[in-house]
Design a protein around this motif. Structure first.
Motif, PDB file in Angstrom:
ATOM      1  N   LEU A 188       0.827  -1.216   0.000  1.00  0.00           N
ATOM      2  CA  LEU A 188       0.000   0.000   0.000  1.00  0.00           C
ATOM      3  C   LEU A 188       0.861   1.267   0.000  1.00  0.00           C
ATOM      4  N   ILE A 189       1.913   1.253   0.767  1.00  0.00           N
ATOM      5  CA  ILE A 189       2.811   2.414   0.791  1.00  0.00           C
ATOM      6  C   ILE A 189       3.371   2.678  -0.606  1.00  0.00           C
ATOM      7  N   GLY A 190       3.782   1.605  -1.270  1.00  0.00           N
ATOM      8  CA  GLY A 190       4.299   1.748  -2.631  1.00  0.00           C
ATOM      9  C   GLY A 190       3.255   2.355  -3.563  1.00  0.00           C
ATOM     10  N   GLN A 191       2.033   1.868  -3.458  1.00  0.00           N
ATOM     11  CA  GLN A 191       0.952   2.414  -4.287  1.00  0.00           C
ATOM     12  C   GLN A 191       0.763   3.899  -4.048  1.00  0.00           C
ATOM     13  N   MET A 192       0.798   4.273  -2.765  1.00  0.00           N
ATOM     14  CA  MET A 192       0.594   5.687  -2.437  1.00  0.00           C
ATOM     15  C   MET A 192       1.658   6.557  -3.089  1.00  0.00           C
ATOM     16  N   LEU A 193       2.907   6.113  -2.978  1.00  0.00           N
ATOM     17  CA  LEU A 193       3.983   6.907  -3.573  1.00  0.00           C
ATOM     18  C   LEU A 193       3.828   6.977  -5.081  1.00  0.00           C
ATOM     19  N   ASP A 194       3.558   5.834  -5.696  1.00  0.00           N
ATOM     20  CA  ASP A 194       3.423   5.817  -7.152  1.00  0.00           C
ATOM     21  C   ASP A 194       2.342   6.774  -7.618  1.00  0.00           C
ATOM     22  N   ARG A 195       1.169   6.671  -6.992  1.00  0.00           N
ATOM     23  CA  ARG A 195       0.046   7.477  -7.470  1.00  0.00           C
ATOM     24  C   ARG A 195       0.243   8.957  -7.216  1.00  0.00           C
ATOM     25  N   ALA A 196       0.922   9.284  -6.126  1.00  0.00           N
ATOM     26  CA  ALA A 196       1.052  10.698  -5.786  1.00  0.00           C
ATOM     27  C   ALA A 196       2.251  11.346  -6.463  1.00  0.00           C
ATOM     28  N   LEU A 197       3.281  10.574  -6.743  1.00  0.00           N
ATOM     29  CA  LEU A 197       4.534  11.213  -7.165  1.00  0.00           C
ATOM     30  C   LEU A 197       4.994  10.891  -8.576  1.00  0.00           C
ATOM     31  N   THR A 198       4.312   9.959  -9.233  1.00  0.00           N
ATOM     32  CA  THR A 198       4.702   9.646 -10.606  1.00  0.00           C
ATOM     33  C   THR A 198       4.191  10.743 -11.541  1.00  0.00           C
ATOM     34  N   PRO A 199       5.041  11.197 -12.462  1.00  0.00           N
ATOM     35  CA  PRO A 199       4.602  12.231 -13.406  1.00  0.00           C
ATOM     36  C   PRO A 199       3.475  11.698 -14.289  1.00  0.00           C
ATOM     37  N   ALA A 200       2.590  12.591 -14.716  1.00  0.00           N
ATOM     38  CA  ALA A 200       1.430  12.181 -15.510  1.00  0.00           C
ATOM     39  C   ALA A 200       1.849  11.468 -16.787  1.00  0.00           C
ATOM     40  N   GLU A 201       3.006  11.862 -17.356  1.00  0.00           N
ATOM     41  CA  GLU A 201       3.387  11.317 -18.655  1.00  0.00           C
ATOM     42  C   GLU A 201       4.041   9.934 -18.587  1.00  0.00           C
ATOM     43  N   GLY A 202       4.069   9.326 -17.408  1.00  0.00           N
ATOM     44  CA  GLY A 202       4.644   7.984 -17.299  1.00  0.00           C
ATOM     45  C   GLY A 202       6.150   8.036 -17.140  1.00  0.00           C
ATOM     46  N   VAL A 203       6.747   6.884 -16.814  1.00  0.00           N
ATOM     47  CA  VAL A 203       8.177   6.869 -16.531  1.00  0.00           C
ATOM     48  C   VAL A 203       8.920   5.848 -17.370  1.00  0.00           C
ATOM     49  N   ASP A 204      10.212   6.099 -17.536  1.00  0.00           N
ATOM     50  CA  ASP A 204      11.115   5.135 -18.173  1.00  0.00           C
ATOM     51  C   ASP A 204      11.770   4.334 -17.059  1.00  0.00           C
ATOM     52  N   ARG A 205      11.308   3.109 -16.889  1.00  0.00           N
ATOM     53  CA  ARG A 205      11.754   2.326 -15.739  1.00  0.00           C
ATOM     54  C   ARG A 205      13.263   2.098 -15.724  1.00  0.00           C
ATOM     55  N   GLU A 206      13.830   1.910 -16.908  1.00  0.00           N
ATOM     56  CA  GLU A 206      15.263   1.647 -16.938  1.00  0.00           C
ATOM     57  C   GLU A 206      16.031   2.843 -16.380  1.00  0.00           C
ATOM     58  N   LYS A 207      15.515   4.042 -16.632  1.00  0.00           N
ATOM     59  CA  LYS A 207      16.182   5.231 -16.092  1.00  0.00           C
ATOM     60  C   LYS A 207      16.177   5.213 -14.556  1.00  0.00           C
ATOM     61  N   GLY A 208      15.048   4.772 -14.017  1.00  0.00           N
ATOM     62  CA  GLY A 208      14.966   4.689 -12.559  1.00  0.00           C
ATOM     63  C   GLY A 208      16.008   3.732 -12.013  1.00  0.00           C
TER      64      GLY A 208
END
Lengths: 232, 232
Positions: A188-208
């Motif tokens: 749940l904590i992970g979900q919260m961070l993802d939904r609140a802090l991920t940019p609207a345009e999506g992410v490049d996972r490899e960059k992360g």
DNA sequence: GTTTGACCAAAAAAACGATTTCGGTCATAC
DNA sequence: GTATGACCGAAATCGTTTTTTTGGTCAAAC
């Protein structure tokens, strides 16, 4: 040099393992060098062949734990092909921390475990915290487009610290039976961070993932430096 | 009965105010009844006209604080026409808690402030925690459609506890200058909750507020009950 | 060259009585 | 009836001495 450990390395590992178990259980102050030697199956003198003092033995243990946990974090991020989002990486680090009782005690600065070392001058924590690794983590994640850039990195990092500190410390407040499985909690904590802090345009996972690799390298260097300082 | 307080009520308030300030500053154990009396401008004997013992004085203080903070929470929710979402309500309660140093100390179970009362048998916290108000809060919010229903209420409530505990305790870990303004911090926490826990179909804010009203009523009853137990 | 454990000084803990402090009471004053 | 503060026994604190434990060393054993 082969990959097999030398006899000395094996003995040092036994000493640190014994120290870890005893200190987690009874605390730094109440664990004596004698007891560590006995538990490790070596003589007291042998301990001083590896470490100059009880304090340096403990600092060696702390540094080993930092390294082990950061290594476990990296491994879990590399192993998970889905990893790369902020949430999945934060989940991984909470998991890695949660595996190690010593690491939990360190993060919550538990006086029962860390004892007088906690307030010893020039201790390793003061030196480690002066490097603001968490803020840099967020800044680099923002630069990599994994975290929204419209919120101050200081604030994001602080909220992550709050969650982390709460996560490792909540056991001091609640009885075990009142605590749900840490898998569900972390999820749940992970979900919260993802939904609140991920940019609207999506992410490049490899960059992360690339950021994590770079950060762990940096972190290893900081640890090596701390190790060096301890030797003087 | 008029709305003006009686002389006795005013004196009791002065006593509790004095006790609050001294206990927050020096802790329960190090604050003497004598000092409270002096600070309140009454005699020691007068204190025992209001409370049977130092312990019951402190419990009276704790209960008053619970009520004051929950009242402040309700007021802020009622005042804000935008309120009703989970995030806005959680922000309001974090704010309300943060206003009161005593409440912060209670929530983080600070031994420096609560002293020997913390481990006194049958203390008010044990009784208060046995009622699982947080879980009921989440359940009712789910029933009102303000929180997603596909996640276990226990887990949601636990994560909220983690955040809350971390929020009030982080000051023990970090230096003040490393901590961003609590407005920014609270704002981000509220966003996280909203984005992660609000149902996709949107919420009826008035329903959310209705839940708060009902819960505060319940809570007042629990407090009254605890108050009663203390009198025996 | 390695490893050990008896040994030492220093620090911590325990013991102990003397002294002070503190929560709570109640005879007295108002 | 209301409020006070001197007073009491229990408990905590303090000062001091004695005893035990502990981190660290090193001559001797392997």
């Amino acid at each position: 040099m082969s990959n097999s450990e030398t006899k000395e390395q094996r003995r040092e590992k036994r000493i640190l393992d014994a120290a870890s178990e005893l200190i987690v259980r009874f605390g730094y102050d109440k664990t004596t060098v004698r007891e560590i030697a006995d538990a490790a199956g070596v003589s007291k003198g042998a301990i001083y062949l590896h470490f100059d003092s009880k304090r340096e033995l403990f600092e060696g243990l702390l540094l080993r734990e930092f390294r082990l946990v950061s290594r476990a974090w990296l491994d879990s991020v590399e192993a998970d092909k889905e990893a790369g989002s902020l949430g999945s990486m934060y989940r991984a680090i909470l998991s890695a921390q949660h595996e190690s009782e010593l690491m939990m005690a360190i993060y919550r600065q538990d006086p029962k475990v860390l004892g007088s070392y906690l307030h010893a001058e020039d201790n390793i924590f003061e030196r480690a915290y002066s490097q603001s690794v968490h803020v840099r983590f967020v800044e680099q994640m923002q630069a990599a487009g994994v975290i929204r850039q419209d919120i101050d990195a200081q604030v994001i990092s602080h909220v992550m610290d709050i969650v982390d500190y709460g996560f490792v410390s909540i056991g001091e407040l609640k009885e075990p039976e009142q605590i749900p499985s840490h898998e569900e909690t972390i999820e749940l904590i992970g979900q919260m961070l993802d939904r609140a802090l991920t940019p609207a345009e999506g992410v490049d996972r490899e960059k992360g993932r690339a950021v994590i690799r770079r950060l762990i390298d940096e972190y290893d260097e900081i640890l090596a430096q701390l190790m060096g300082q301890g030797d003087e």
